[in-house]
Scaffold this active site. Sequence first.
Site, PDB file in Angstrom:
ATOM      1  CB  THR A 259      25.619   4.916 -40.566  1.00 42.75           C
ATOM      2  OG1 THR A 259      25.856   5.194 -41.952  1.00 42.75           O
ATOM      3  CG2 THR A 259      26.478   3.757 -40.136  1.00 42.75           C
TER       4      THR A 259
ATOM      5  N   GLY B  77      21.766   9.009 -42.327  1.00 47.29           N
ATOM      6  CA  GLY B  77      20.683   9.263 -43.257  1.00 47.29           C
ATOM      7  C   GLY B  77      20.196   8.015 -43.960  1.00 47.29           C
TER       8      GLY B  77
ATOM      9  NE  ARG C 195      31.275   0.659 -85.204  1.00 46.12           N
ATOM     10  CZ  ARG C 195      31.303   1.047 -86.476  1.00 46.12           C
ATOM     11  NH1 ARG C 195      31.048   0.170 -87.429  1.00 46.12           N
ATOM     12  NH2 ARG C 195      31.578   2.297 -86.792  1.00 46.12           N
TER      13      ARG C 195
ATOM     14  CG  ASN D 108      56.963  22.004 -89.943  1.00 44.80           C
ATOM     15  OD1 ASN D 108      57.181  22.519 -88.867  1.00 44.80           O
ATOM     16  ND2 ASN D 108      57.871  21.241 -90.575  1.00 44.80           N
TER      17      ASN D 108
ATOM     18  CG  HIS E 287      54.458  17.517 -82.555  1.00 41.20           C
ATOM     19  ND1 HIS E 287      54.961  18.378 -81.609  1.00 41.20           N
ATOM     20  CD2 HIS E 287      55.166  17.740 -83.684  1.00 41.20           C
ATOM     21  CE1 HIS E 287      55.964  19.063 -82.145  1.00 41.20           C
ATOM     22  NE2 HIS E 287      56.097  18.706 -83.393  1.00 41.20           N
TER      23      HIS E 287
END
Length: 525
Positions: free
Chosen positions: A38, A40, A217, A419, A525
């Site tokens: 189709t 292009g 690895r 913390n 965390h």
Amino acid sequence: MTADTVRITRALISVSDKTGLVALGQALAARGVEILSTGGSAQRLAEAGVPVKEVSDHTGFPEIMDGRVKTLHPRIHGGILARRDTHAAAMQQHDIPPIDLVVVNLYPFEATVAKGAGFEDCVENIDIGGPGMIRAAAKNHDFVAVVTDPEDYEALLGELERNDGATTLALRKTLAQRAYARTAAYDAAISAWFAGQLGETFPPRYSISGSLSQTLRYGENPHQQAAFYVTGEQRPGVATAIQLQGKELSYNNLNDTDAAFELVAEFERPAVAIIKHANPCGVAEGADLLEAYNLALRCDPVSAFGGIIALNRSLDAATAEEIAKLFAEVVIAPDADDAARAVLASKKNLRVLLTKDMPDPAAPGMMIKALSGGFLLQNRDSGRVSPAELKVVTKRAPSEQEMRDLLFAFRVAKHVKSNAIVYTKDGATVGIGAGQMSRVDSARIAAIKSAEASKAAGIAEPLTKGSVVASDAFFPFADGLLAAAEAGVTAVIQPGGSIRDNEVIAAADEKGLAMVFTGMRHFRH
């Protein structure tokens, strides 16, 4: 009944990315394959002398509606979907020739969005016929091969060469899986874009996709399998960097390097961050990279061994020579001059990554964390406080130098596992406490590490004396602040918001400390 090998007699080719198109067409034509195409794609093949038949000629129906309808036709989809063992009569009755190969890559929707195109242009670049043909061919992989990526042309042509113009079931299954992955990623991109257009940060369904960048690895540990996938986001970092030298990056290397580079991007002046296990063990600004590196290393030279070094400026030879004295796993920077590259080249196993640019710490983005049975999704922590936003809560206000160090320390704390406690002096960390269940323990550990670093540097008194301290969240009790006061701090920055804020403020006043509240916390965390 499924045949292991299927000879290709007819192929449909309709591609947006025309890389390798002519060579593919020539190879198929040389084997006597009829090529349907189709727009292009047909034009490019014809210009190269490849015999090609327009889809509209094959279907007997013209392209209509500005090309929106061209392959949505029974003679196309029937030829792709028909099972050769059970649908032969229907194919003969309706004059539907089989299509044994579908080569389709989709309208460049992602690229159109990436270049900032308007809404209508983006919609026009949503492919309809392409995904339909791809999914049809993938479903009928018993008889049809489907190729969605020019990188797979070589494998296809190699198979045709080995099998006298036929594909094997094994290859067709592999190509089918890749085809479904491509259409899934395409739809995910469209869905995410559309949600953004509607202002939906968290739509009812959220899809993610990635392309395999590297099979690793192993994962965090040798008994775990792992791979690195990239999303296509052009944020400078490990996903976009060029590896200049060194061994293959591991799972932990990638994770730690990302943490290091995101941290060092927080600073405008020349800065260096040294990371170990995704936590900083030293961060500093300086007049130049060499000064920043030496100050960052001073904070915790023991932990820096085998760490990741991130810089926010082009690496120079003098800094490279100092870095070469330390065993490090990775160095990441936006660039490196020729002299610096020559210095690091002697460290054969050292991975050196260059990114060209720095990530914008204020840029929007989404972060994903996997859970059993689901995942958490949140905005990237792009929060940052300015001096004007700080609230002085003690009798004494910070000096100008203290204020600079407080802001620096709080930016670092944003990248330390909770913390988090960060001691800083003169634009350099002098003690970091990370990942403890108790904030007071983080404060004490940071002070202990600082004392050890002071001793190693031959400094008589602890580096924390005269420093400032940042806490990523509020002090729930005065004990954490008192531990920092014992270490010698003069000023404190913390979010505030504890029911015992008044007790903590009173303790700071009693010790003669200046303290500011940010109103923003930085849990990590």
